[in-house]
Design a protein around this motif. Sequence first.
Motif, short mmCIF file in Angstrom:
data_model
loop_
_atom_site.label_atom_id
_atom_site.label_comp_id
_atom_site.label_asym_id
_atom_site.label_seq_id
_atom_site.Cartn_x
_atom_site.Cartn_y
_atom_site.Cartn_z
N TYR A 76 -5.64 -3.64 -6.13
CA TYR A 76 -6.25 -3.43 -4.46
C TYR A 76 -7.81 -4.00 -4.68
O TYR A 76 -8.78 -3.10 -5.52
CB TYR A 76 -5.95 -2.95 -3.82
CG TYR A 76 -4.93 -1.92 -3.88
CD1 TYR A 76 -3.98 -2.82 -2.81
CD2 TYR A 76 -4.05 -1.28 -4.37
CE1 TYR A 76 -2.37 -2.46 -2.49
CE2 TYR A 76 -2.79 -0.29 -4.79
CZ TYR A 76 -2.36 -1.47 -3.70
OH TYR A 76 -0.35 -0.94 -3.23
N ARG A 96 -6.82 6.60 5.57
CA ARG A 96 -8.40 6.06 5.04
C ARG A 96 -9.79 6.40 5.19
O ARG A 96 -9.24 6.55 6.73
CB ARG A 96 -8.12 4.01 4.46
CG ARG A 96 -7.05 3.98 3.53
CD ARG A 96 -7.10 2.70 4.01
NE ARG A 96 -8.52 2.03 3.07
CZ ARG A 96 -8.83 2.51 1.65
NH1 ARG A 96 -8.10 3.18 1.15
NH2 ARG A 96 -10.30 1.88 1.76
N TRP A 122 0.92 -1.70 -0.16
CA TRP A 122 -0.16 0.15 -0.40
C TRP A 122 1.11 1.41 -0.02
O TRP A 122 1.15 1.08 0.64
CB TRP A 122 -1.11 -0.20 1.19
CG TRP A 122 -2.04 1.14 1.45
CD1 TRP A 122 -2.47 2.04 1.92
CD2 TRP A 122 -2.85 1.07 0.12
NE1 TRP A 122 -3.23 2.76 1.73
CE2 TRP A 122 -3.69 2.88 0.61
CE3 TRP A 122 -3.61 0.48 -0.96
CZ2 TRP A 122 -4.84 2.78 0.00
CZ3 TRP A 122 -4.61 0.97 -1.78
CH2 TRP A 122 -5.20 2.35 -1.18
N PHE A 179 -9.15 6.04 -3.97
CA PHE A 179 -8.25 5.77 -3.60
C PHE A 179 -8.63 5.04 -1.63
O PHE A 179 -7.97 4.48 -0.83
CB PHE A 179 -6.65 5.52 -3.09
CG PHE A 179 -6.36 4.16 -4.98
CD1 PHE A 179 -5.86 3.39 -4.84
CD2 PHE A 179 -6.06 5.25 -5.76
CE1 PHE A 179 -5.39 3.07 -5.59
CE2 PHE A 179 -5.58 5.01 -6.72
CZ PHE A 179 -5.08 3.76 -6.72
N GLU A 180 -9.09 6.47 -1.28
CA GLU A 180 -8.88 6.78 0.64
C GLU A 180 -10.77 6.85 1.03
O GLU A 180 -10.66 6.96 2.37
CB GLU A 180 -8.58 7.85 0.83
CG GLU A 180 -6.67 7.82 0.16
CD GLU A 180 -6.17 9.47 -0.08
OE1 GLU A 180 -7.34 10.38 0.54
OE2 GLU A 180 -4.83 9.78 -0.53
N PHE A 216 -0.47 7.85 -0.11
CA PHE A 216 -1.65 8.05 0.48
C PHE A 216 -2.43 8.69 1.97
O PHE A 216 -1.89 8.34 3.48
CB PHE A 216 -2.80 7.15 0.02
CG PHE A 216 -3.05 6.57 -0.97
CD1 PHE A 216 -3.18 7.36 -2.48
CD2 PHE A 216 -3.16 5.33 -1.42
CE1 PHE A 216 -3.44 6.83 -3.85
CE2 PHE A 216 -2.39 4.52 -2.86
CZ PHE A 216 -2.78 4.80 -3.78
#
Length: 186
Positions: free
Chosen positions: A134, A89, A82, A119-120, A86
């Motif tokens: 993912y 989350r 990962w 993604f988040e 980023f």
Amino acid sequence: MMTGMNTDSCDPAEAAALREIFASRPEAVPPAGWEAVRAFEARHGIVLPEPYRTCVAEICDGLRAGPPYYGLLPLVETPSDWSPHFAERLLAEPFPLAEAWLWEEEPPQELQARQDSVFEHGSLLLGTDGCGMYWALVVTGPQRGHVWLIDENGAIPFGTSLMPGTPGFTGWVSHWAGGRSWFADD
């Protein structure tokens, strides 16, 4: 657009199917229990969608041998690959998509912010197939309960013409257990 699945109560048939799949796998991680599930939900301000919620609490909290290729992650883990770029989350923020989206179709000036939100926001990582691919379970928003593949090229929901199968966590796990390809053209 995919909607309409019951994510508020666990269908006994789905729980039975998940029990059957995971019971025969010695690499299955023991269930986390209801206390751990409720603590996770409280920490993130969400309620996990069924039947995933019951699966993690009562059946299995991860599987080292798949799905996906590198295993079904336990509830509190992220894949080892990962990206650290980023942000944290935000599971309580709604997942931003309702249909497949390929990044190359987006104007560059709008891409990064929208891509980051995919993604988040609003999804829990189920695992990785490696190379930045993912699998995520949507936990917040209209797509709640659906499983999506998110990678460097875009985001595609499982259970559509691009990735045929029965939508939802049980459908995704059953598809894997049946040894079927994720994509329609494979």
